[in-house]
Motif scaffolding. Structure first.
Motif, PDB file in Angstrom:
ATOM      1  N   ALA A   1       0.987  -1.424  -0.033  1.00 13.06           N
ATOM      2  CA  ALA A   1       0.219  -0.162   0.157  1.00 13.06           C
ATOM      3  C   ALA A   1       0.341   1.639   0.162  1.00 13.06           C
ATOM      4  CB  ALA A   1      -0.917   0.317   1.333  1.00 13.06           C
ATOM      5  N   TYR A   2       2.016   1.379   0.640  1.00 11.10           N
ATOM      6  CA  TYR A   2       3.080   2.132   0.921  1.00 11.10           C
ATOM      7  C   TYR A   2       3.849   1.908  -0.609  1.00 11.10           C
ATOM      8  CZ  TYR A   2       0.754   3.448   4.503  1.00 11.10           C
ATOM      9  OH  TYR A   2      -0.225   3.973   5.766  1.00 11.10           O
ATOM     10  N   PRO A   3       4.568   3.303  -1.594  1.00  8.77           N
ATOM     11  CA  PRO A   3       5.172   3.027  -2.138  1.00  8.77           C
ATOM     12  C   PRO A   3       6.755   2.536  -1.536  1.00  8.77           C
ATOM     13  CG  PRO A   3       5.579   5.571  -1.355  1.00  8.77           C
ATOM     14  CD  PRO A   3       4.289   4.640  -0.438  1.00  8.77           C
ATOM     15  N   GLU A   4       7.497   2.987  -0.095  1.00 12.25           N
ATOM     16  CA  GLU A   4       7.762   2.036   0.427  1.00 12.25           C
ATOM     17  C   GLU A   4       8.615   0.796   0.454  1.00 12.25           C
ATOM     18  OE1 GLU A   4       6.563   4.488   1.864  1.00 12.25           O
ATOM     19  OE2 GLU A   4       7.998   6.067   1.789  1.00 12.25           O
TER      20      GLU A   4
ATOM     21  N   LEU B   1       6.612  19.361  15.129  1.00  8.20           N
ATOM     22  CA  LEU B   1       5.927  19.913  14.307  1.00  8.20           C
ATOM     23  C   LEU B   1       4.638  18.928  14.333  1.00  8.20           C
ATOM     24  CD1 LEU B   1       8.400  19.412  11.258  1.00  8.20           C
ATOM     25  CD2 LEU B   1       7.159  21.680  12.427  1.00  8.20           C
ATOM     26  N   THR B   2       4.202  18.249  14.197  1.00  6.71           N
ATOM     27  CA  THR B   2       2.798  17.500  13.869  1.00  6.71           C
ATOM     28  C   THR B   2       1.922  16.896  12.619  1.00  6.71           C
ATOM     29  OG1 THR B   2       0.709  16.753  14.893  1.00  6.71           O
ATOM     30  CG2 THR B   2       0.853  19.256  13.864  1.00  6.71           C
ATOM     31  N   ASN B   3       1.628  15.383  12.909  1.00  3.08           N
ATOM     32  CA  ASN B   3       1.085  14.913  11.722  1.00  3.08           C
ATOM     33  C   ASN B   3       0.231  15.726  10.888  1.00  3.08           C
ATOM     34  OD1 ASN B   3       0.581  13.371  13.976  1.00  3.08           O
ATOM     35  ND2 ASN B   3      -0.504  12.153  12.689  1.00  3.08           N
ATOM     36  N   GLU B   4       0.586  15.815   9.700  1.00  2.00           N
ATOM     37  CA  GLU B   4      -0.933  16.987   8.999  1.00  2.00           C
ATOM     38  C   GLU B   4      -1.784  16.259   8.148  1.00  2.00           C
ATOM     39  OE1 GLU B   4      -1.263  19.293  10.818  1.00  2.00           O
ATOM     40  OE2 GLU B   4      -1.573  20.519   8.774  1.00  2.00           O
ATOM     41  N   LEU B   5      -3.238  16.163   7.989  1.00  2.00           N
ATOM     42  CA  LEU B   5      -3.952  16.217   6.323  1.00  2.00           C
ATOM     43  C   LEU B   5      -4.061  17.242   5.355  1.00  2.00           C
ATOM     44  CD1 LEU B   5      -6.971  14.479   8.724  1.00  2.00           C
ATOM     45  CD2 LEU B   5      -5.044  13.592   7.824  1.00  2.00           C
ATOM     46  N   ASP B   6      -4.026  16.468   4.273  1.00  2.00           N
ATOM     47  CA  ASP B   6      -4.674  17.225   3.345  1.00  2.00           C
ATOM     48  C   ASP B   6      -5.673  16.816   2.690  1.00  2.00           C
ATOM     49  OD1 ASP B   6      -3.504  17.711   0.015  1.00  2.00           O
ATOM     50  OD2 ASP B   6      -4.148  18.668   1.365  1.00  2.00           O
TER      51      ASP B   6
ATOM     52  N   MET C   1      -3.521  12.546   2.839  1.00  2.00           N
ATOM     53  CA  MET C   1      -1.575  12.675   3.118  1.00  2.00           C
ATOM     54  C   MET C   1      -1.662  14.021   3.618  1.00  2.00           C
ATOM     55  SD  MET C   1      -0.134   9.174   2.521  1.00  2.00           S
ATOM     56  CE  MET C   1      -0.476   7.506   3.153  1.00  2.00           C
ATOM     57  N   GLY C   2      -1.210  14.896   4.413  1.00  2.00           N
ATOM     58  CA  GLY C   2      -0.326  15.833   3.992  1.00  2.00           C
ATOM     59  C   GLY C   2       1.032  15.550   4.252  1.00  2.00           C
ATOM     60  N   CYS C   3       1.353  17.448   4.654  1.00  2.00           N
ATOM     61  CA  CYS C   3       2.784  17.341   4.999  1.00  2.00           C
ATOM     62  C   CYS C   3       2.817  16.410   6.464  1.00  2.00           C
ATOM     63  CB  CYS C   3       3.012  18.768   5.402  1.00  2.00           C
ATOM     64  SG  CYS C   3       4.891  18.574   5.518  1.00  2.00           S
ATOM     65  N   CYS C   4       4.386  15.732   7.182  1.00  2.00           N
ATOM     66  CA  CYS C   4       4.756  15.131   7.036  1.00  2.00           C
ATOM     67  C   CYS C   4       3.970  13.964   7.969  1.00  2.00           C
ATOM     68  CB  CYS C   4       5.057  15.670   9.158  1.00  2.00           C
ATOM     69  SG  CYS C   4       6.032  17.347   8.992  1.00  2.00           S
ATOM     70  N   SER C   5       2.725  13.570   7.189  1.00  2.00           N
ATOM     71  CA  SER C   5       1.969  12.151   7.539  1.00  2.00           C
ATOM     72  C   SER C   5       2.693  10.824   7.192  1.00  2.00           C
ATOM     73  CB  SER C   5       1.120  12.582   7.234  1.00  2.00           C
ATOM     74  OG  SER C   5       0.612  11.850   5.180  1.00  2.00           O
ATOM     75  N   THR C   6       3.381  10.790   6.897  1.00  2.00           N
ATOM     76  CA  THR C   6       4.658   9.687   6.953  1.00  2.00           C
ATOM     77  C   THR C   6       6.040   9.934   7.906  1.00  2.00           C
ATOM     78  OG1 THR C   6       5.833  10.046   4.940  1.00  2.00           O
ATOM     79  CG2 THR C   6       3.946   9.432   4.716  1.00  2.00           C
ATOM     80  N   ALA C   7       6.452   9.228   7.969  1.00  2.00           N
ATOM     81  CA  ALA C   7       7.387   8.835   9.163  1.00  2.00           C
ATOM     82  C   ALA C   7       8.631   9.014   8.001  1.00  2.00           C
ATOM     83  CB  ALA C   7       7.898   7.500  10.012  1.00  2.00           C
ATOM     84  N   GLN C   8       8.777   9.005   7.460  1.00  2.00           N
ATOM     85  CA  GLN C   8       9.887   8.984   6.584  1.00  2.00           C
ATOM     86  C   GLN C   8       9.649  10.710   6.163  1.00  2.00           C
ATOM     87  OE1 GLN C   8       7.685   6.794   5.565  1.00  2.00           O
ATOM     88  NE2 GLN C   8       9.164   4.787   5.507  1.00  2.00           N
TER      89      GLN C   8
ATOM     90  N   HIS D   1      -0.361  13.621  16.655  1.00  2.00           N
ATOM     91  CA  HIS D   1      -1.531  13.522  16.253  1.00  2.00           C
ATOM     92  C   HIS D   1      -2.013  12.251  16.242  1.00  2.00           C
ATOM     93  CE1 HIS D   1      -5.568  14.844  16.097  1.00  2.00           C
ATOM     94  NE2 HIS D   1      -5.310  15.972  16.591  1.00  2.00           N
ATOM     95  N   MET D   2      -3.117  11.903  17.132  1.00  2.00           N
ATOM     96  CA  MET D   2      -3.713   9.925  17.408  1.00  2.00           C
ATOM     97  C   MET D   2      -4.562  10.287  16.071  1.00  2.00           C
ATOM     98  SD  MET D   2      -2.748   6.967  18.193  1.00  2.00           S
ATOM     99  CE  MET D   2      -3.740   5.038  18.379  1.00  2.00           C
ATOM    100  N   GLY D   3      -5.256  11.444  16.065  1.00  2.00           N
ATOM    101  CA  GLY D   3      -6.697  11.563  15.282  1.00  2.00           C
ATOM    102  C   GLY D   3      -6.764  11.305  14.044  1.00  2.00           C
ATOM    103  N   ARG D   4      -5.584  11.915  13.423  1.00  2.00           N
ATOM    104  CA  ARG D   4      -5.258  12.470  11.967  1.00  2.00           C
ATOM    105  C   ARG D   4      -4.786  10.989  11.678  1.00  2.00           C
ATOM    106  NH1 ARG D   4      -5.026  18.180  13.892  1.00  2.00           N
ATOM    107  NH2 ARG D   4      -2.660  17.791  14.210  1.00  2.00           N
ATOM    108  N   ALA D   5      -3.605  10.310  12.380  1.00  2.00           N
ATOM    109  CA  ALA D   5      -2.436   8.900  12.067  1.00  2.00           C
ATOM    110  C   ALA D   5      -4.153   7.951  11.591  1.00  2.00           C
ATOM    111  CB  ALA D   5      -1.866   8.966  12.970  1.00  2.00           C
ATOM    112  N   LEU D   6      -5.391   8.129  12.563  1.00  2.00           N
ATOM    113  CA  LEU D   6      -5.740   7.104  12.499  1.00  2.00           C
ATOM    114  C   LEU D   6      -6.556   7.502  11.858  1.00  2.00           C
ATOM    115  CD1 LEU D   6      -7.082   6.818  15.836  1.00  2.00           C
ATOM    116  CD2 LEU D   6      -5.587   5.043  14.974  1.00  2.00           C
ATOM    117  N   LEU D   7      -7.103   8.318  10.504  1.00  2.00           N
ATOM    118  CA  LEU D   7      -7.761   8.889   9.712  1.00  2.00           C
ATOM    119  C   LEU D   7      -7.148   8.075   8.312  1.00  2.00           C
ATOM    120  CD1 LEU D   7      -9.051  12.446  10.654  1.00  2.00           C
ATOM    121  CD2 LEU D   7     -10.218  10.364   9.713  1.00  2.00           C
ATOM    122  N   LEU D   8      -5.895   8.186   8.538  1.00  2.00           N
ATOM    123  CA  LEU D   8      -5.124   7.691   6.975  1.00  2.00           C
ATOM    124  C   LEU D   8      -4.777   6.245   7.753  1.00  2.00           C
ATOM    125  CD1 LEU D   8      -2.884   9.959   6.633  1.00  2.00           C
ATOM    126  CD2 LEU D   8      -4.843   9.514   5.549  1.00  2.00           C
TER     127      LEU D   8
END
Lengths: 316, 390
Positions: free
Chosen positions: A172-175, B144-149, B157-164, B187-194
Motif C-alpha cells: 500500500a505504501y511506496p516504500e 511538528l505534528t502530522n498533517e492532513l490534506d 495525506m498531508g505534510c509530515c503524515s508519513t514517518a519518512q 496526533h493520534m486522530g489524524r494518524a488514524l484517519l489514514l
C-alpha cells in the motif's frame, strides 16, 4: 478496459466487439474470473486450472485470435487471487502449483506483457515482517519462470478489512512496494517484477497519489483506474465522487495524472470499472463503456499536455 | 509520564481557579494549553499560570492551531512568524518545554504538483528555520505534528503524515540548528484517519517523538473523540499499536487527550464526570505503556493464569521479563510446566515477602482473581489485557 462482465466465453466474440466499438484499444484480461476469490477463500476448487498446458493454450487461443480480429491487444491481465489463504493449505498448494504457472502460460498465449498479482496478505495473522519474508521467499521461486520472458509480474497495492474499516495492506505504501520490487529484481538480475498502481485502493487510505506514483517511477508498469468514496472499494467510474453536493472531486485525479506525466508514463490507461458499468441497466451499459473510453481520452490528453522529452506516446 | 487534557473547552476564563482545582481533584496532572492568536500577552495568562502553579499542574505542551486565515507569502509569512515567535516566548514563560505547530500542506495549491511538492518543502524549511533563534533563546522545542490534506472533503495525506517525511524534516532542521530544536507531536486522530500503523511510525521516529495528542474518530472525519470510543477503528488494535510503540521507544513524554469538540457537546452538569472518565482512560493507557517497567522492576514476578491470556502475554512480553512461576486455581495443572515455567497454587505466594512480589493477572476473570489476591494481602497487582497483532 477490464474484460470482466464484457468478454464472456459463451458468446466470446461479442465482448471483443463491444470493447472495440466503445473506443478502447487494449484489454485488461480478467483471468481471475476463472477461479474467483470467494471460492479460493472458501477453499473451493472448480478445477479449471487442471487443464494441461496444451488445453490451456487451446482454450485461450480464441481469445487471442478475436483480439487480433478486432485490432485489440492485451495490455495486462489479472491472475486469480488470493495466491495464499492462511490455514487452507490444500487450495494454497493448488494455487502455487497449478494456477500460477498456468496463468503465466495464458499470459504468453495472449501475448500479454504484464500479469497483475496480489502478494500474500498475512500480516494480520503473522505480522508485517513475516509477510515480507514469505512474499520474497515465494516470489523468488518464480524467477526462473520469468527470466527472459516477454511478460512480467506486477504487484498491486492492496488493503485489508479490519472490522469493516479498509486499512493499508501489502504494497500500500511506496516504500514497501519499492522494497519488494528492487529486492526481487536484484535477485533475478533483470527486471522481472513491476508495479500495478490501483488508484481506488490508494484512495481508500488517503494516499498522496502524486508522491506514490513519482516514487515508483519506472517501476510502475500498469494501472487500475477506478473511483470510490474513500470508504469502500466501489470500483466506480473516475470523476464521479464528491463529498458535498456541488463541490469539487474528493479523489485527487489531478495528482494521479500529473504523477503519470512527470514519470513519463508510456503505458496503458486501464479501467477496472466493471461495477461502475454493471450497476446501469443493461440496455445502456454500452454507452457507459463509451463514456469511460472518453474519460480515458481526456486523461490521455491531460498527461500529454506537457510530455517529458523521453516519454513515448502510447494510446490506451 | 503525566496524564492530562487540553485546556480548550475545559477551563473557562471566569472560573479558571475553581476549574483547575477540579482538575487536580479528578487526578489530572498536566494540561495542553491551546493559544489564541488574539491573546498572546503574558497578562492574559497570568491568572491561569498562577492557578496551575498553586495546584501543581504542569503545562506539558502549548499548541497553536493552524491559521488558515493567514496566507503565506510576503506580509502573511511575516505575520505568521511574528505570531509564532510570541508563542515561543509565551511557552517559555509558562514553563512549558514543547510548542506544537502545524507544518504547511500546500503542495496541492500549485497547478504543477512537482513544483508544489518542492515549494512545500522549501516553505516549511524556511519558515521553521526562522524560528530556530527563538527556540534556542527561550529553550523551547518546536514539535511538528502530522498533517492532513483536505481533497475537497476527503482527508488524505498531508505534510509530515508519513514517518519518512517527519524524519526528513526534523533531522534537516536539527542539523541546521546544530542542536535538537525540533521534535514530533503525534496526533493520534489524524494518524488514524489514514489508518497509519502507529507502532511502526513510532518505531521509525523513536526519540523524535516528544509529545502526543490522543483522540480518535470514525475514520472519515477528524472528530476528536475519546480513545476507545469509535467502533470503526478496528477495535483496540490501533491503541495497542500506540501502547506497544511508546513502550518500545521508551517514551518519556506525557499523555494528553485532546477532545475539545467532544467536551463541548457534553451537558455542563456532566462535564466533570466526563473529564474524570477521561482521566481513567488515560490512567489505563499509562499503566499499559508503563507495563514493561512493571515487568522489569526488582520485584519477583508471578503470572496468574495459564490459558490464552498467558500465551498472549508470553508472545509479546516473554522476552522482556523473567517470571518466577505461573499461578492457577486449577489444581489439575499444579506441578505441570508451560513455557518452561511451573504451574503452582496461588498459596505459594504466602511463602514470599508480599511487598517484594508483583502479580500480573493473565485471565479474563481478573476482577475475581484480584479480589482473591487482595484478601491474601497482596497489593502489587496488575491486569494484563491481550494485545492484538497489527
Amino acid at each position: 478496459m477490464q474484460s470482466k462482465g464484457i468478454i464472456i466465453d459463451t458468446n466470446i466474440e461479442e465482448g471483443f466487439q463491444r470493447i472495440k466499438e466503445a473506443g478502447f484499444q487494449c484489454i485488461d484480461f480478467s483471468l481471475d474470473q476463472y477461479m474467483v476469490n470467494s471460492d479460493i477463500y472458501a477453499g473451493k476448487n472448480l478445477h479449471f486450472f487442471d487443464k494441461s498446458e496444451d488445453e490451456i493454450r487451446d482454450y485461450f487461443s480464441k481469445h487471442h485470435d478475436y483480439a487480433k480480429k478486432y485490432g485489440l491487444y492485451y495490455s495486462q491481465m489479472h491472475m486469480p487471487y488470493p495466491l495464499y489463504v492462511y490455514g487452507k493449505e490444500e487450495i494454497s498448494q493448488y494455487m502455487w502449483e497449478q494456477v500460477v504457472p498456468k496463468s503465466l502460460l495464458v499470459c504468453e498465449t495472449l501475448e500479454c506483457p504484464y500479469i497483475v498479482v496480489h502478494p500474500f496478505k498475512i500480516r494480520t495473522q503473522l505480522g508485517i515482517e513475516a509477510e515480507k519474508e514469505e512474499n520474497i521467499r515465494y516470489f523468488k521461486k518464480l524467477i526462473p519462470m520469468l527470466r527472459g520472458k516477454t511478460y512480467k509480474i506486477c504487484f498491486e497495492n492492496l488493503y485489508e478489512n479490519r472490522n469493516g474499516r479498509l486499512v493499508p495492506g501489502v504494497c500500500a505504501y511506496p516504500e514497501e512496494a519499492i522494497y519488494y520490487l528492487d529486492t526481487l529484481n536484484e535477485m533475478a538480475g533483470e527486471e522481472c517484477f513491476g508495479f500495478c498502481f490501483d488508484v481506488g485502493h490508494a484512495n481508500l487510505i488517503g494516499m498522496d497519489m502524486y508522491r506514490m506514483i513519482t516514487m515508483l517511477g519506472n517501476r510502475l508498469k500498469v494501472l487500475h483506474l477506478h473511483d470510490n468514496d474513500g470508504i469502500y472499494d466501489l470500483h466506480q467510474i473516475p470523476y464521479t465522487f464528491t463529498r458535498e453536493r456541488g463541490k469539487a472531486l474528493a479523489t485527487d485525479w489531478e495528482g494521479v495524472l500529473q504523477g503519470l506525466r512527470d514519470i513519463g508514463f508510456g503505458g496503458t490507461l486501464s479501467f477496472e470499472t466493471y461495477p461502475g458499468m454493471s450497476c446501469f441497466p443493461e440496455r445502456i451499459q454500452q454507452k457507459v463503456l463509451e463514456l469511460i473510453a472518453e474519460i480515458g481520452k481526456e486523461m490521455q490528453q491531460r498527461i500529454l499536455i506537457f510530455p517529458t522529452p523521453d516519454s513515448e506516446v502510447t494510446l490506451y | 509520564m503525566k496524564i492530562g487534557i487540553q485546556t480548550a473547552g475545559v477551563l473557562e476564563a471566569k472560573s479558571v481557579e475553581t476549574d483547575i482545582a477540579m482538575l487536580k481533584k479528578i487526578g489530572i496532572e498536566t494540561v495542553e494549553l491551546e493559544l489564541n492568536k488574539e491573546h498572546l500577552s503574558k497578562n492574559y495568562y497570568q491568572s491561569l499560570k498562577n492557578a496551575l502553579e498553586l495546584q501543581r499542574i504542569t503545562i506539558s505542551q502549548v499548541y497553536m492551531p493552524a491559521l488558515p486565515e493567514v496566507s503565506l507569502g510576503g506580509e502573511g509569512t511575516e505575520k505568521m512568524l511574528h505570531i509564532m515567535q510570541e508563542c515561543i516566548e509565551l511557552c517559555s514563560w509558562l514553563g512549558c518545554p514543547y510548542f506544537i505547530v502545524h507544518p504547511f500542506s500546500v503542495a496541492r495549491n500549485y497547478t504543477d504538483r512537482k513544483i508544489g511538492k518542492e515549494q512545500e518543502k522549501n516553505i516549511n524549511q524556511d519558515f521553521f528555520k526562522s524560528l530556530i533563534p527563538f527556540a534556542k533563546k527561550y529553550q523551547v522545542m518546536i514539535c511538528l505534528t502530522n498533517e492532513l490534506d483536505n481533497v475537497n472533503g476527503h482527508l488524505c495525506m498531508g505534510c509530515c503524515s508519513t514517518a519518512q517525511e517527519v524524519k526528513e524534516y526534523i533531522d534537516t532542521l536539527n542539523t541546521i540548528a546544530g542542536e535538537e530544536c525540533f521534535g514530533f507531536c503525534l496526533h493520534m486522530g489524524r494518524a488514524l484517519l489514514l489508518s497509519t500503523d502507529i507502532r511502526e511510525m513510532l518505531l521509525m521516529l523513536n526519540n523524535r517523538v516528544k509529545t502526543v495528542q490522543l483522540c480518535e474518530n470514525d475514520g472519515i472525519r477528524d472528530m476528536a473523540m475519546p480513545p476507545f470510543t469509535s467502533y470503526t477503528v478496528a477495535g483496540q488494535k490501533y491503541w495497542d499499536g500506540l501502547i506497544r510503540g511508546l513502550q518500545k521507544i521508551g517514551y518519556e513524554g506525557d499523555l494528553i487527550v485532546t477532545v475539545r469538540g467532544f467536551i463541548g457537546g457534553i451537558p455542563s452538569t456532566l462535564k466533570w464526570d466526563t473529564i474524570q472518565w477521561l482521566q481513567k482512560i488515560l490512567s489505563h493507557i499509562r499503566e499499559k505503556v508503563d507495563f514493561v517497567n512493571v515487568l522489569q522492576s526488582d520485584k519477583k514476578l508471578y503470572l496468574f493464569g495459564s490459558g490464552n491470556g498467558f500465551d498472549n502475554f508470553m508472545k509479546y512480553y516473554g522476552n522482556v521479563c523473567e517470571p518466577m512461576a505461573i499461578l492457577d486455581n486449577n489444581q489439575a495443572k499444579w506441578g505441570t510446566r508451560k513455557n518452561g515455567l511451573e504451574i503452582c497454587s496461588p498459596q505459594i505466594l504466602l511463602q514470599e515477602n508480599l511487598e517484594r512480589i508483583q502479580i500480573v493477572i493473565c485471565n479474563i476473570f481478573f476482577l475475581e482473581i484480584e479480589e482473591q489476591l487482595r484478601k491474601m494481602g497482596i497489593e502489587n497487582i496488575c491486569c494484563y489485557e491481550e494485545l492484538q497483532a497489527f
